[in-house]
Design a protein around this motif. Structure first.
Motif, PDB file in Angstrom:
ATOM      1  N   VAL A 151     -21.591  28.602  -6.589  1.00  0.00           N
ATOM      2  CA  VAL A 151     -21.669  29.271  -7.889  1.00  0.00           C
ATOM      3  C   VAL A 151     -21.096  28.305  -8.919  1.00  0.00           C
ATOM      4  O   VAL A 151     -19.891  28.063  -8.949  1.00  0.00           O
ATOM      5  N   LEU A 152     -21.970  27.723  -9.725  1.00  0.00           N
ATOM      6  CA  LEU A 152     -21.515  26.794 -10.759  1.00  0.00           C
ATOM      7  C   LEU A 152     -21.265  27.567 -12.044  1.00  0.00           C
ATOM      8  O   LEU A 152     -22.080  28.397 -12.452  1.00  0.00           O
ATOM      9  N   ALA A 153     -20.127  27.270 -12.668  1.00  0.00           N
ATOM     10  CA  ALA A 153     -19.736  27.988 -13.872  1.00  0.00           C
ATOM     11  C   ALA A 153     -18.963  27.079 -14.809  1.00  0.00           C
ATOM     12  O   ALA A 153     -18.447  26.031 -14.411  1.00  0.00           O
ATOM     13  N   ILE A 154     -18.877  27.501 -16.046  1.00  0.00           N
ATOM     14  CA  ILE A 154     -18.004  26.889 -17.033  1.00  0.00           C
ATOM     15  C   ILE A 154     -16.728  27.713 -17.019  1.00  0.00           C
ATOM     16  O   ILE A 154     -16.781  28.944 -17.058  1.00  0.00           O
ATOM     17  N   ILE A 155     -15.604  27.036 -16.928  1.00  0.00           N
ATOM     18  CA  ILE A 155     -14.322  27.740 -16.947  1.00  0.00           C
ATOM     19  C   ILE A 155     -13.488  27.239 -18.121  1.00  0.00           C
ATOM     20  O   ILE A 155     -13.737  26.167 -18.664  1.00  0.00           O
ATOM     21  N   THR A 156     -12.507  28.030 -18.490  1.00  0.00           N
ATOM     22  CA  THR A 156     -11.582  27.633 -19.544  1.00  0.00           C
ATOM     23  C   THR A 156     -10.506  26.771 -18.912  1.00  0.00           C
ATOM     24  O   THR A 156      -9.798  27.226 -18.013  1.00  0.00           O
ATOM     25  N   PRO A 157     -10.359  25.515 -19.358  1.00  0.00           N
ATOM     26  CA  PRO A 157      -9.317  24.660 -18.772  1.00  0.00           C
ATOM     27  C   PRO A 157      -7.921  25.111 -19.223  1.00  0.00           C
ATOM     28  O   PRO A 157      -7.787  25.957 -20.107  1.00  0.00           O
ATOM     29  N   ALA A 158      -6.911  24.528 -18.622  1.00  0.00           N
ATOM     30  CA  ALA A 158      -5.532  24.845 -18.975  1.00  0.00           C
ATOM     31  C   ALA A 158      -5.304  24.561 -20.459  1.00  0.00           C
ATOM     32  O   ALA A 158      -5.939  23.683 -21.049  1.00  0.00           O
ATOM     33  N   LYS A 159      -4.389  25.291 -21.053  1.00  0.00           N
ATOM     34  CA  LYS A 159      -4.090  25.134 -22.481  1.00  0.00           C
ATOM     35  C   LYS A 159      -3.722  23.684 -22.799  1.00  0.00           C
ATOM     36  O   LYS A 159      -2.954  23.063 -22.094  1.00  0.00           O
ATOM     37  N   GLY A 160      -4.336  23.180 -23.864  1.00  0.00           N
ATOM     38  CA  GLY A 160      -4.060  21.807 -24.285  1.00  0.00           C
ATOM     39  C   GLY A 160      -4.963  20.772 -23.662  1.00  0.00           C
ATOM     40  O   GLY A 160      -4.878  19.595 -24.000  1.00  0.00           O
ATOM     41  N   LEU A 161      -5.832  21.193 -22.736  1.00  0.00           N
ATOM     42  CA  LEU A 161      -6.778  20.270 -22.104  1.00  0.00           C
ATOM     43  C   LEU A 161      -8.203  20.661 -22.455  1.00  0.00           C
ATOM     44  O   LEU A 161      -8.513  21.840 -22.648  1.00  0.00           O
ATOM     45  N   TYR A 162      -9.057  19.654 -22.523  1.00  0.00           N
ATOM     46  CA  TYR A 162     -10.453  19.851 -22.906  1.00  0.00           C
ATOM     47  C   TYR A 162     -11.322  19.068 -21.935  1.00  0.00           C
ATOM     48  O   TYR A 162     -11.171  17.859 -21.816  1.00  0.00           O
ATOM     49  N   GLU A 163     -12.238  19.768 -21.243  1.00  0.00           N
ATOM     50  CA  GLU A 163     -13.133  19.117 -20.285  1.00  0.00           C
ATOM     51  C   GLU A 163     -14.502  18.941 -20.915  1.00  0.00           C
ATOM     52  O   GLU A 163     -15.128  19.915 -21.339  1.00  0.00           O
ATOM     53  N   LEU A 164     -14.939  17.693 -20.969  1.00  0.00           N
ATOM     54  CA  LEU A 164     -16.245  17.366 -21.535  1.00  0.00           C
ATOM     55  C   LEU A 164     -16.919  16.297 -20.695  1.00  0.00           C
ATOM     56  O   LEU A 164     -16.251  15.427 -20.150  1.00  0.00           O
ATOM     57  N   SER A 165     -18.234  16.361 -20.620  1.00  0.00           N
ATOM     58  CA  SER A 165     -18.975  15.269 -20.006  1.00  0.00           C
ATOM     59  C   SER A 165     -19.134  14.179 -21.055  1.00  0.00           C
ATOM     60  O   SER A 165     -18.799  14.371 -22.229  1.00  0.00           O
ATOM     61  N   ASP A 166     -19.678  13.038 -20.653  1.00  0.00           N
ATOM     62  CA  ASP A 166     -19.938  11.974 -21.620  1.00  0.00           C
ATOM     63  C   ASP A 166     -20.886  12.460 -22.716  1.00  0.00           C
ATOM     64  O   ASP A 166     -20.731  12.124 -23.885  1.00  0.00           O
ATOM     65  N   GLU A 167     -21.863  13.265 -22.320  1.00  0.00           N
ATOM     66  CA  GLU A 167     -22.803  13.831 -23.290  1.00  0.00           C
ATOM     67  C   GLU A 167     -22.077  14.762 -24.260  1.00  0.00           C
ATOM     68  O   GLU A 167     -22.362  14.777 -25.452  1.00  0.00           O
ATOM     69  N   GLY A 168     -21.129  15.528 -23.754  1.00  0.00           N
ATOM     70  CA  GLY A 168     -20.383  16.466 -24.590  1.00  0.00           C
ATOM     71  C   GLY A 168     -19.570  15.773 -25.654  1.00  0.00           C
ATOM     72  O   GLY A 168     -19.400  16.280 -26.768  1.00  0.00           O
ATOM     73  N   LEU A 169     -19.073  14.602 -25.334  1.00  0.00           N
ATOM     74  CA  LEU A 169     -18.277  13.848 -26.297  1.00  0.00           C
ATOM     75  C   LEU A 169     -19.127  13.438 -27.499  1.00  0.00           C
ATOM     76  O   LEU A 169     -18.612  13.316 -28.612  1.00  0.00           O
TER      77      LEU A 169
END
Length: 177
Positions: A151-169
């Motif tokens: 089950v692939l999902a987007i989750i909220t990372p820990a406070k103060g951290l931001y998860e992005l792919s290279d494309e997202g940047l």
């Protein structure tokens, strides 16, 4: 990639042409806007919007299958409690012998039709629907007793951290002030 807020602020400044500053001159002003704080708020708002509705390729996908808590199971319907940091569903692979599930929005015609035992599944594929804190998986054929394989999902990372792919940047340049 995992970024801190300061790293994203620096990246935004670089992409907007505000950095690097000239090294042969110094300029200090004390009555101006704190640009880092201002941009930090813009980035936080932009990022949470990206988590909810941004392109799937811009974000990191997490396999949450092992974190699903079974709530109910019948032959053609299974219900799982989603983890507290769940944000958005990307894909569901019920098992290797079944096709990937079709994702249906809660309240859509496809999602509502899944309540009818004879209309479950679509085109031979299971249907996955998120209702609040629960994932419902429907199928016309019998579902395995075990949780979904993946089950692939987007989750909220820990406070103060931001998860992005290279494309997202690349989308960070779209933040306007």
């Amino acid at each position: 990639m995992i970024y801190t807020l300061q790293q994203l602020i620096d990246e935004w400044k670089l992409r907007r042409g505000l950095e690097p500053v000239r090294s042969d001159a110094a300029f200090h002003r004390f009555d101006a806007l704190d640009i880092d704080t201002y941009v930090g708020r813009l980035i936080d708002k932009w990022y949470h919007s990206l988590l909810d509705s941004g392109p799937d390729g811009a974000l990191i996908h997490h396999d949450i299958a092992g974190r699903l808590e079974p709530v109910g199971h019948s032959t053609t319907k299974a219900v799982y409690r989603l983890p507290s940091d769940f944000r958005r569903l990307i894909s569901v692979d019920v098992s290797v012998v079944m096709p990937r599930a079709v994702i249906a929005e809660a309240g859509s015609a496809l999602a509502r039709s899944q309540e009818c035992l004879f209309a479950r599944g679509t085109g031979g594929a299971p249907v996955a629907v998120c209702h609040g804190d629960f994932l419902h998986v429907y199928s016309h054929t019998p579902l395995p007793d075990s949780p979904p394989d993946r089950v692939l999902a987007i989750i909220t990372p820990a406070k103060g951290l931001y998860e992005l792919s290279d494309e997202g940047l690349d989308y960070i340049a779209d933040i306007h002030y």
